[in-house]
Motif scaffolding. Sequence first.
Motif, short mmCIF file in Angstrom:
data_model
loop_
_atom_site.label_atom_id
_atom_site.label_comp_id
_atom_site.label_asym_id
_atom_site.label_seq_id
_atom_site.Cartn_x
_atom_site.Cartn_y
_atom_site.Cartn_z
N UNK A 1 0.83 -1.20 0.00
CA UNK A 1 0.00 0.00 0.00
C UNK A 1 0.87 1.25 0.00
N UNK A 2 1.98 1.23 0.72
CA UNK A 2 2.89 2.38 0.72
C UNK A 2 3.38 2.69 -0.69
N UNK A 3 3.73 1.65 -1.41
CA UNK A 3 4.16 1.86 -2.80
C UNK A 3 3.04 2.47 -3.63
N UNK A 4 1.83 1.95 -3.44
CA UNK A 4 0.67 2.47 -4.18
C UNK A 4 0.41 3.92 -3.82
N UNK A 5 0.58 4.26 -2.54
CA UNK A 5 0.35 5.64 -2.09
C UNK A 5 1.25 6.61 -2.86
N UNK A 6 2.53 6.28 -2.97
CA UNK A 6 3.44 7.22 -3.64
C UNK A 6 3.20 7.29 -5.14
N UNK A 7 2.78 6.20 -5.73
CA UNK A 7 2.39 6.26 -7.14
C UNK A 7 1.24 7.25 -7.32
#
Length: 212
Positions: A73-79
């Motif tokens: 989810x952290x990766x998705x947040x920054x995308x």
Amino acid sequence: MHGRPAFAETGSPRLRYLNQGRAGGPVTEDAALVRLCLEGSEQGARELVERFQSMVFAVCVKMLGQREDAEDVTQDVFLRVFRALRSWDPARPLQPWILAIAANRCRTALRQRPRDAARSSVEISRVVADGAGASRELTDELDLAVAALREEYQLCFVLFYQQELSCAEIASVLNRPEGTVKTWLHRARRELAERLRRRGVVNHADYQLHGV
């Protein structure tokens, strides 16, 4: 997403230059960093992630209770942050805006979980109880109690105690009135304290978590 990514060191000379302002006069550090990102600077993108990744990851861990899910989810947040940067209002702080995206992505992830999915215990690492350090037993019981809170109560608790945001900042993250945030925090503390008393972890009637 396997493990947390490494990033180059921050503090680029160009960001310091932009932070001093150009033709339009001085700008905030947030605005200077966003400007770099919008101009396609890889260094600016690295600096933005480096500045906020620990905070976003911590919130995701607290809300999701599972490290692997939090990493994804952290990766998705920054995308999503980079896709939406042009919509950020420079008159507002960047941190609450990013946290709002993180909170929304965590809610989506929770809704997508099977109903019987087990929720891992999460550690609230920074709780003050009557001026004394929390014991291991208290910490374990608090983990379980926080995981059982309503979603909005849990998020308020995590942002206030673990991320040390003010009620006004939390209100901005959740897009709710500050008074509502204070009410949710009060109810979260009351429910947590009551559970700890019922479990026999604390035995004095006036036990409470420090509030606002």
